[in-house]
Design an enzyme around this catalytic site. Structure first.
Site, short mmCIF file in Angstrom:
data_model
loop_
_atom_site.label_atom_id
_atom_site.label_comp_id
_atom_site.label_asym_id
_atom_site.label_seq_id
_atom_site.Cartn_x
_atom_site.Cartn_y
_atom_site.Cartn_z
CG ASN A 78 7.96 13.53 7.02
OD1 ASN A 78 6.70 13.16 6.11
ND2 ASN A 78 9.31 12.34 6.64
CG HIS A 138 12.57 6.98 0.79
ND1 HIS A 138 11.31 7.15 1.84
CD2 HIS A 138 11.76 5.76 0.47
CE1 HIS A 138 11.37 6.11 2.47
NE2 HIS A 138 11.46 5.14 1.14
CG HIS A 139 6.56 10.01 3.29
ND1 HIS A 139 7.19 12.06 3.26
CD2 HIS A 139 5.17 10.52 3.28
CE1 HIS A 139 5.74 12.61 3.96
NE2 HIS A 139 4.81 11.33 3.52
CB SER A 140 12.65 8.49 5.13
OG SER A 140 13.45 8.07 4.17
#
Length: 461
Positions: free
Chosen positions: A307, A137-139
């Site tokens: 990120n 997941h991008h999180s």
């Protein structure tokens, strides 16, 4: 208590069936010199390396009423077998068959009741090759920290027993009581008004900064000025994927001969491919196609989870026919876009996602998708183009040599194409994720990219 950052929490809030927010890495492995390499061998390898990736044993815990951003907690019921799967390609096991499988994996959201990652061991590739698909997941990761996973999962020699990094010394993150999270969420909500004032002040400063840059001789693109193209619109729940590899030596030859940067060459190749694709359909807009280009804000060597990026919007100069003139224009435009992005980042103090309750963000994104505002509102950019530098030396995974590492970034907000590039060894590996309802054939874009590199090589001599 380890709370998600505003940006990481935003990826969770914006996620939906049409906008799954995960990244993916596709590795092509050659096990011919790795006796005993099979699914169980790779599974054991992952099991030994997971202690070096504590974030992969954590799941999110939501704050009651979603008053504040979620927190990361250890998953006491974690089982590796829930996260690693096995598949086999149909004959002939070529690139198209593998890409179809990757497209199916991309279309499915991750289970939020588990740590937000999964992987696939794929057999049946041509010439005895094996593929490993890692979806996260991008999180949890961005492009740079995702690439940094290679320092844990991969080795510089085929017979390494342990990774070339130290075992992290991190505290435990136990599950919290709902009452504790509710109390802290209420306090966070009470502190929102001062943050709103701070955010409004930042917004005014950013607007002044942007206007000053737009008045320069070579200004960056105006905000929300991207033209509508055939690959922009409301996203579906379907995904297609295509990939290829370009010679890194050719990219560097163009860069050195024409006095630009590697990223400029990559953007010019993408621009040429898009131009060819749109001209074929008599759909090339009069104004240039714009690309969102992520810019890492990490310090050198920082591979912490989450990120750390700031985005800039750059012109791909698709209205320019000559590839050399287009490359020069992209180079100048990137300098302008980067200067604006750096000035905006220098004044960064607080973002909208840092204080807006997830409940409100969820409702906003759901309403946005339900009303299909992607078809109605102006676009900030037309697609995402991300370039992540990788290692120049060969890597091995569980003893098998890694031939290619193909990255895949997510689609979002009306952009039906994401192009992600990763340099590894002698190649630039390119992954294209697309919405098949908006893009007829992602492979056609890659054919255009190869032809554009050939044109640039010819011009470079």
């Amino acid at each position: 208590m380890k709370r998600l950052s505003g940006m990481d929490a935003m990826f969770l809030s914006m996620e939906g069936t049409e906008w799954p927010q995960h990244t993916l890495g596709l590795m092509i492995l050659d096990p011919s010199d790795a006796p005993g390499f099979d699914y169980e061998h790779l599974r054991d390898h992952l099991d030994r390396r997971l202690p070096y990736l504590p974030q992969f044993r954590r799941r999110i815990q939501q704050v009651p009423l979603q008053l504040d951003r979620p927190v990361w907690v250890d998953d006491p019921a974690f089982k590796l077998d829930y996260h690693i799967h096995r598949a086999a390609l149909p004959a002939p096991g070529g690139a198209r068959e593998l890409a179809d499988l990757v497209g199916e994996v991309l279309a499915r959201q991750l289970d939020r009741n588990q740590p937000l990652w999964e992987s696939w061991f794929v057999e049946g590739l041509q010439d005895g090759r094996v593929a490993y698909i890692a979806k996260t997941h991008h999180s949890v990761v961005d492009g740079v920290s995702g690439a940094g996973l290679s320092s844990v999962l991969c080795d510089v020699t085929p017979d390494a027993d342990e990774p070339a990094v130290d075992l992290p010394d991190e505290d435990e993150h136990p599950r919290h009581s709902s009452l504790e999270l509710l109390a802290k969420g209420t306090l966070a909500a009470a502190s929102t008004p001062p943050k709103i004032v701070q955010f409004l002040g930042k917004t005014v400063r950013d607007a002044v900064t942007t206007v000053n840059h737009l008045r320069r001789d070579n200004p960056p693109p105006r905000p929300m000025s991207a033209p509508k193209t055939s690959f922009n619109g409301a996203l579906s729940s379907h995904r297609s994927f295509a990939y290829t590899s370009l010679p890194l030596a050719d990219v560097k030859h163009v860069k050195n001969s024409l006095g630009v940067k590697v990223n400029d060459v990559i953007l010019c190749i993408v621009a040429g491919a898009l131009r060819t694709y749109l001209i074929k359909r008599d759909a090339l807009p009069d104004t240039p196609v714009l690309a969102t280009v992520p810019m890492s804000t990490r310090d050198a060597g920082d591979e912490t989870p989450g990120n750390h990026v700031h985005t800039m919007v750059a012109s791909l100069c698709t209205e320019v026919e000559d590839p050399v003139e287009r490359l020069s224009a992209i180079h100048d435009g990137m300098n302008s876009a980067k200067a604006l992005a750096e000035d905006l980042q220098a004044t960064h103090s607080i973002g909208l996602t840092d204080f807006t309750p997830p409940l409100l963000l969820n409702l906003l994104f759901k309403g946005f998708r339900a009303a299909k505002l992607e078809d109605r509102l102006p676009l900030a950019s037309n697609l995402i183009v991300s370039n992540v530098p990788g290692p120049p030396i060969p890597l091995y995974m569980a003893g098998a040599r890694i031939e290619h590492i193909v990255p895949v970034g997510p689609l979002t907000v009306g952009m039906g194409i994401n192009v992600t590039v990763f340099s590894y060894g002698d190649y630039v590996d390119v992954g294209v994720q697309a919405d098949p309802d908006l893009v007829e054939d992602a492979w056609e874009l890659l054919d255009g990219a190869k032809a554009e590199l050939e044109r640039l090589m010819s011009a470079a001599g």
